[in-house]
Design an enzyme around this catalytic site. Structure first.
Site, PDB file in Angstrom:
ATOM      1  N   SER A 241       6.487  -5.074   5.438  1.00  0.00           N
ATOM      2  CA  SER A 241       5.978  -4.069   6.372  1.00  0.00           C
ATOM      3  C   SER A 241       5.868  -2.745   5.630  1.00  0.00           C
ATOM      4  O   SER A 241       6.216  -2.652   4.457  1.00  0.00           O
ATOM      5  CB  SER A 241       6.932  -3.920   7.561  1.00  0.00           C
ATOM      6  N   LYS A 242       5.406  -1.737   6.351  1.00  0.00           N
ATOM      7  CA  LYS A 242       5.211  -0.414   5.737  1.00  0.00           C
ATOM      8  C   LYS A 242       6.496   0.111   5.088  1.00  0.00           C
ATOM      9  O   LYS A 242       6.446   0.890   4.152  1.00  0.00           O
ATOM     10  CB  LYS A 242       4.745   0.579   6.795  1.00  0.00           C
TER      11      LYS A 242
END
Ligand code: GLU
Length: 470
Positions: A241-242
């Site tokens: 994820s980010k």
């Protein structure tokens, strides 16, 4: 064989999506199939034209082309609705008048009891009279699919036989109260209409598949083959994820990754050619691709490996091609440097970079005289006697042709005359010219830097770097 990539334009093209696109594309291109694109833009609020453009340009940048014009899902809504109403007419779907408040109360109770909320079928068997009553009251309604009893079993290309009990699946909504179809319905009708034969997508969609298979059957469509690709994890083994840093394809592009490298790297996330090949060109990947070898277990996105792979792909580019790509990263302060000069540096730096901007950052000495000298290298290479040695070398260099081969002859010859190893000259020279202990081949570099620059830098170093005491 027809496959598709169906991104929702609610965000950028991220590496997980790109990996799905790559697997589908490789599958199509290796099996003479067709690769179609569908833009799933039914979430009108979160979708945007800008994201559609960004996704398409990310795919093009990666070298992924598609057959036919992309299908825009929002233009197919009438068709989805008609198919919903056909299910209603065939009594495979029914109107549900439960209010969102009622459903919410039931959901909260189910969750408080530690379970997941499944619709309890309140409206499943309403009589015609009861329905008419609700309609007369002006209740809002959604259309729910009448989930049959039993199990839904399918043979997943990656996971083999996969089975879900229909008891775990409620009568899910296929048409919302505002008359728009849900993802579950739209995806099935569109895949059918596009003739999709194989649906390859991330493992996160696995739980949607039994619902979609039930819809295929209810609609009388032929069910495609499904294959669910393993999740991509970050270095901490949690879903990528980010939090893990860059995840959008555009970000990798702007950081100086080559599309060839990102493509190669993503193709190997969850798949392997079955031998120890790692650095592979697109054509080679097409030849080697075999869907049977998609791995079941999730794979880790190792950024360091990607950087390494990028360096490998940079070495595979021809100099003119690499030069063209480097120009997108030319720093502002080097805008005045003549193109011819930059082109001569390319073969020298090619082996010494992983990302495109490294070409400039790791080779500052091609553009500016060293401001300081690495103290470790000074301690190691600038010995008592070095200055005198260099001073005796200077006139020889000045008299030499400034080609790599002539310079090599002069420098090796000088070492011989002095009775020292060539390293005793080469290392201090490199330090004087670059301020550092590593650079491309000294002789090639000197040829590119030219006589004037080399002599100036050597003289400056002789003045600025003191010899060790005693
Ligand atoms: N639009 C969906 C997504 O972005 C993909 C749907 C599918 O592949 O079935 O995740």
């Amino acid at each position: 064989m027809i496959v598709r990539f169906a991104p929702s334009p609610t965000g950028y093209l991220h590496v997980g999506g790109a990996r799905t696109a790559i697997f589908n594309w490789l599958y199509a291109r290796s099996a003479e199939g067709r690769f179609l694109l569908r833009i799933e833009d039914t979430d009108r609020v979160r979708s945007s034209e800008e994201m559609i453009r960004e996704i398409l340009s990310g795919l093009r940048w990666l070298g992924i082309d598609w057959d036919d014009e992309p299908v825009i899902q929002s233009t197919c809504i009438d068709r989805h609705r008609d198919e919903c109403l056909r299910l209603l007419a065939e009594e495979k779907a029914y109107w549900c008048y439960c209010s969102s408040e009622e459903l919410e109360t039931k959901r909260t109770a189910a969750e408080a009891a530690g379970g997941a909320f499944l619709y309890d079928g309140t409206c499943r068997n309403l009589t015609a009279g009861q329905r008419a009553e609700r309609e007369a009251e002006g209740c809002t309604r959604v259309l729910r699919f009448r989930t049959p009893d039993g199990r839904t079993v399918f043979s997943d290309i990656v996971h083999d036989e996969t089975s879900f009990s229909n008891e775990e699946i409620d009568d899910f909504v296929i048409l919302r109260s505002d008359g728009t179809p849900t993802y579950m319905m739209a995806v099935v009708v569109d895949d059918h209409d596009m003739g999709v034969t194989h649906v390859l997508r991330g493992d996160d969609h696995l739980s949607n598949t039994p619902k979609q298979i039930m819809l295929y059957r209810a609609l009388g469509y032929e069910t495609p083959q499904f294959g669910h690709l393993p999740l991509i994890l970050g270095s901490d083994k949690k879903r990528l994820s980010k939090r893990h840093g860059a995840t959008s394809v555009g970000e990798y592009q702007s950081r100086g990754y080559l599309p060839e490298a990102l493509f190669n790297f993503l193709a190997l996330l969850g798949w392997s050619p079955g031998d120890d090949r790692e650095v592979m060109q697109q054509e080679e990947l097409i030849d080697a691709f075999d869907i049977i070898r998609v791995l079941r277990k999730s794979s880790v996105f190792d950024e360091e490996k990607l950087r390494w792979m990028n360096g490998q792909h940079i070495r595979l580019l021809d100099d003119a091609d690499l030069f063209r790509r480097l120009m997108h990263f030319l720093p502002d302060d080097l805008r005045g440097v003549p193109e011819e000069y930059l082109r001569r540096i390319v073969p020298l730096m090619k082996e010494r970079m992983e990302l495109l901007p490294d070409f400039f950052a790791n080779g500052r000495y091609f553009y500016t005289d060293p401001e300081e000298y690495d103290t470790d290298v000074v301690a190691k290479r600038w010995k008592a006697g070095t200055i005198a040695l260099m001073q005796r070398l200077l006139p020889r260099l000045d008299a030499s042709d400034f080609t790599a081969s002539a310079l090599e002859e002069v420098i090796r010859g000088a070492a011989e005359k002095e009775g020292v190893g060539a390293g005793k000259i080469i290392h201090p020279l490199r330090l004087a010219l670059t301020g550092a202990g590593a650079s491309p081949s000294l002789f090639d570099m000197m040829e590119v830097l030219g006589r004037e620059t080399c002599l100036r830098r050597i003289r400056a170093a002789l003045e600025r770097i003191p010899e060790p005491e005693g």
